[in-house]
Enzyme design. Structure first.
Site, short mmCIF file in Angstrom:
data_model
loop_
_atom_site.label_atom_id
_atom_site.label_comp_id
_atom_site.label_asym_id
_atom_site.label_seq_id
_atom_site.Cartn_x
_atom_site.Cartn_y
_atom_site.Cartn_z
CG ASP A 491 -1.96 -0.88 1.32
OD1 ASP A 491 -2.16 -1.57 0.30
OD2 ASP A 491 -2.64 -0.95 2.36
CG ASP A 492 2.83 2.26 3.25
OD1 ASP A 492 1.74 2.82 3.16
OD2 ASP A 492 3.25 1.72 4.29
#
Ligand code: ATP
Ligand code: MG
Length: 615
Positions: A491-492
Site C-alpha cells: 500500500d505504501d
C-alpha cells in the site's frame, strides 16, 4: 547457506514432505489424545492434528515439575525491583488462579480478556485461562475507551482480568480507571477480576468487580487441565493497525503451538536453563508467543520487564547483566531506541548474550551494524511474520543449519512455509525483481478471522488478490541465495518512474549522521508521485533548510529524488512501534486519517499537521 539446509527445505515444502515434517514436529508437545491425522483438507480450510487433545497450561507448567526449583520467570521494572518465580510456584499460582476463574463461572470455550503490564500475574492468569480451555484475549494498556469496549464486545468476553496500575517511563498509569471508562460504554463483560499491585489498591471496588486478594486461596489447590481439541481457538489477536483497521484473528491450540515451538527451535535453538527476554508490550502477539507458548513449553527461563527499556540509557544492559540473559527477542523499534540512546545502552557485561532476534519491521542496515559492532559476539537474527500467519515467512533458522546473516534481509525460507514474489498478474518473479510477497504452503499457524465461521472474510481479504496464495500485503524481492528483503507495505509503495518500497529510501537516509529516524511516503504531484521524507533529527542537530538540502543531495547520490523534507520530533507509530504511513498520506491530502485506534501517541497528529502545513 548450507546445501543440507536447502535440500531439507525443498523436501519439507513438498506435498509429500509436509505432513511428515509437521507430524514429527508435533512430538514437542504432550498430547492427552494423539491426533488422528496431521492435516485434513487444504489450506486455508485445513484442520491440523484433528482428534488430538491437549492443554496449553499442562504443557507449560506441569511438564516442568521434574525440576520444580528451576526459575520460570524473573521479573524486574524500571526501579530495579525484582522477583523470581520457580516452576513450582508457577504451578501453584496457575492452579490458584484457575480455581478462582472456575468459581467465577469460566468454562471451556468462554472468552476471557486480560489487561496487564509484563508481570508474573499476567502469566499466571493467562495460563489459568488456558488450563480451563477458555480463549485468551490480551489487550494493550492505553487503548482508547471506545477501542477497548469494541474489542471486549467483538471478542465476546464475559470476564476481564486486570492489574490495577503500572509505571511506564516513570509515569504511573491507572489501568482500573481506563477499564471502567471502557466498560461504561456497555459491554458483555459481567465481572472484572482486579489484581492489586500493593495494599493501597484493595479498596473502592465497583459493581461487578472482585478483588483477587479476597478470593485467593492461600492453601494448595489443584485444578485438572481441561483437554482441548487441537483445532479449537486458544487466543484472539488484533493486528497492529498499521495499514487499516485492526483485524481480529484466532489461533488454534495444537497447530499454533507446534508451529511456534518448531519456529523457535530453528531460530534460537534454546538450551534448557537459558534465559530469554522478550522486549514487547503485552498486546502485541510477540509477548504471549514467547512467554506463554514457547519459553515455559520448552522449560526455559523468561525475563519479564515492566516498563520502557529506554527509560534510562543503561536499562537494557543492566537487565542483561543482572539475569545473565542469553536470548533477546525484540521489536524493531526497541532496537532503534537502543541505538538512539547511544553506546551506553549496550556497554557492560553482555557476555551471556548470544542472540538478538528482530521482529516487526525490516531492521535497517545502519542499526544492524551498530549492534554488530558493539556486540560482536551476538548473532543478530531476524524473523518476519504477521498476526495472520504466526510462523516465519522468512527468518534466520540458524538452529537448523548455517545461515549467514545478510544485513537488511529478513532471512531465508523456513522449513514448513514457502514464500514467492509475484508481479501484478500473479506471475512468479525471479531473484532481484521487486513484487508482492505471498505464502504457500501454509503452516499450522495460519489464523482464522474471528467471527467468520465460513472463512469467507478471510478468503476475501487474503486469498482473492492472488488465487492459490496467501497475500501478505508486503512488497519485496529475494536474491539469488533466497534471502528475502522486505521493502515495505504494498500500500505504501511509491510510484516515481519505477516502484520504490519505503524501506529503500528510509534505509539510506538513516545512514546520514544527522538522522535518528525517517519515514518516506509518496504524495500526488502533477507528473506522478513525489517523495516526502519526514525526518527526526538526532539530538543536538539543528533542523533547517541547509540540512534538508543536504539530505536531498545525499539521497540523490543513491538514486532517489526526494521532493520534500520536513522535520518532526517523532513519527506516527502503532503501539507495536510500526510507522503508520497511511496517516501521513491522509494528512497531506487533507483526508480523514481513518482508524487510528492503535496510534501510540495521538498528539503526534497535531505536530504533523503543523509541519506539513508550513512546508
Ligand atoms: P495491519 O495488518 O493491521 O495493518 P500490521 O500488518 O502491522 O497491521 P502485524 O501483524 O503486527 O500487523 O505485523 C505484520 C507485518 O509486520 C508484516 O506484514 C510486515 O510488514 C511487518 N514485519 C513483521 N516482522 C518483520 C520483519 N522481521 N521484517 C520485515 N517486516 C516485518
Ligand atoms: Mg498486516
Amino acid at each position: 547457506m548450507s546445501r543440507y539446509y536447502t535440500a531439507r527445505i525443498i523436501f519439507h515444502n513438498t506435498i509429500l514432505g509436509l505432513p511428515k515434517f509437521w507430524g514429527e514436529m508435533a512430538s514437542c508437545l504432550t498430547w492427552f489424545k494423539r491426533p488422528r491425522t496431521v492435516i485434513e483438507g487444504e489450506p486455508p480450510n485445513a484442520s491440523w492434528y484433528s482428534g488430538g487433545t491437549l492443554n496449553i497450561s499442562f504443557n507449560a507448567v506441569d511438564r516442568n515439575l521434574d525440576e520444580p526449583e528451576r526459575v520460570a520467570f524473573y521479573w524486574t521494572n524500571e526501579a530495579g525491583e525484582e522477583r523470581a518465580i520457580s516452576y513450582r510456584e508457577l504451578w501453584n499460582e496457575v492452579n490458584r488462579a484457575s480455581y478462582v476463574l472456575r468459581e467465577m463461572g469460566i468454562r471451556k470455550g468462554d472468552t476471557v480478556s486480560l489487561i496487564m503490564p509484563s508481570v508474573p500475574e499476567a502469566v499466571f492468569f493467562s495460563l489459568a485461562v488456558h488450563r480451563l480451555g477458555a480463549v485468551l484475549v490480551i489487550h494493550y494498556i492505553g487503548l482508547s475507551e471506545d477501542t477497548l469496549a469494541y474489542r471486549l464486545n467483538d471478542a465476546g468476553s464475559k470476564l476481564l482480568i486486570l492489574a490495577t496500575r503500572t509505571v511506564r517511563n516513570g509515569k504511573e498509569i491507572d489501568i482500573t480507571s481506563m477499564a471502567r471508562r471502557a466498560l461504561s460504554k456497555g459491554t458483555q463483560v459481567e465481572k472484572v477480576l482486579v489484581v492489586g499491585r500493593g495494599k493501597r489498591d484493595s479498596h473502592d471496588l465497583e459493581k461487578g468487580e472482585v478483588d483477587y486478594n479476597d478470593v485467593y486461596s492461600r492453601g494448595k489447590v489443584e485444578v485438572r487441565p481441561v483437554p482441548v481439541e487441537s483445532n479449537s481457538p486458544s487466543t484472539i489477536y488484533y493486528t497492529s493497525g498499521t495499514t487499516g483497521r485492526p483485524k481480529g484473528l484466532e489461533q488454534s491450540t495444537g497447530g499454533y503451538l507446534v508451529a511456534l515451538n518448531w519456529a523457535f527451535r530453528a531460530l534460537m535453538n534454546p538450551r534448557r536453563g537459558e534465559v530469554w527476554w522478550t522486549i514487547s508490550e503485552l498486546g502485541w502477539p510477540v509477548w504471549p508467543m514467547a512467554n506463554l507458548y514457547v519459553i515455559p513449553v520448552m522449560g526455559l527461563t523468561a525475563v519479564l520487564f515492566e516498563g520502557f527499556v529506554g527509560h534510562r540509557p543503561d536499562t537494557f544492559v543492566r537487565v542483561v547483566e543482572r539475569f545473565g540473559v542469553n536470548l533477546v527477542w525484540s521489536s524493531t523499534t526497541t532496537l532503534y531506541t537502543l541505538k538512539s540512546l547511544g553506546d551506553e545502552s549496550v556497554s557492560g557485561d553482555t557476555s551471556s548474550l548470544r542472540l538478538i532476534l528482530n521482529t516487526g519491521e525490516p531492521l535497517n542496515v545502519g542499526a544492524w551494524y551498530w549492534l554488530r559492532q558493539r556486540l560482536p559476539h551476538v548473532y543478530i537474527g531476524d524473523a518476519y511474520w504477521m498476526t495472520e500467519h504466526l510462523f516465519p515467512i522468512a527468518g534466520t533458522p540458524w538452529g537448523v543449519g548455517e545461515i549467514p546473516y545478510k544485513p537488511g534481509s529478513a532471512g531465508v525460507m523456513f522449513p514448513g512455509s514457502e514464500y514467492h514474489i509475484l508481479d501484478d498478474d500473479g506471475r512468479p518473479l525471479g531473484s532481484g525483481k521487486k513484487g508482492y510477497i505471498v505464502i504457500r504452503p501454509i503452516s499450522p499457524a495460519l489464523a482464522r478471522m474471528h467471527n467468520d465461521p465460513d472463512n469467507e472474510r478471510f478468503l476475501k481479504t487474503y486469498w482473492s488478490r492472488f488465487p492459490g496464495y496467501f497475500y501478505t500485503g508486503d512488497y519485496g524481492y529475494h536474491d539469488t541465495q533466497g534471502y528475502l528483503f522486505v521493502l515495505g507495505r504494498a500500500d505504501d509503495v511509491i510510484q516515481k518512474g519505477e516502484r520504490i518500497g519505503t524501506m529503500e529510501v528510509e534505509s539510506v537516509v538513516v545512514t546520514h549522521p544527522s538522522v535518528a529516524e525517517a519515514c518516506a511516503v509518496g504524495y500526488p504531484k502533477v507528473d506522478g508521485e513525489g517523495i516526502l521524507l519526514i525526518v527526526v533529527p538526532r539530538k543536538g542537530v539543528t533542523a533547517n533548510e541547509t540540512l534538508a538540502e543536504d539530505l536531498k543531495s545525499y539521497l540523490r547520490n543513491s538514486g532517489f529524488l526526494v521532493d520534500r523534507v520536513v522535520f518532526a520530533s517523532r513519527l506516527p507509530k502503532t503501539k507495536s512501534g510500526k510507522i503508520m504511513r497511511r496517516l501521513i498520506r491522509a494528512l497531506i491530502r487533507g483526508e480523514n486519517p481513518g482508524d487510528i485506534s492503535t496510534l501510540d501517541d495521538v498528539t503526534v497528529l497535531h505536530e504533523l499537521r503543523e509541519v506539513l502545513k508550513h512546508n
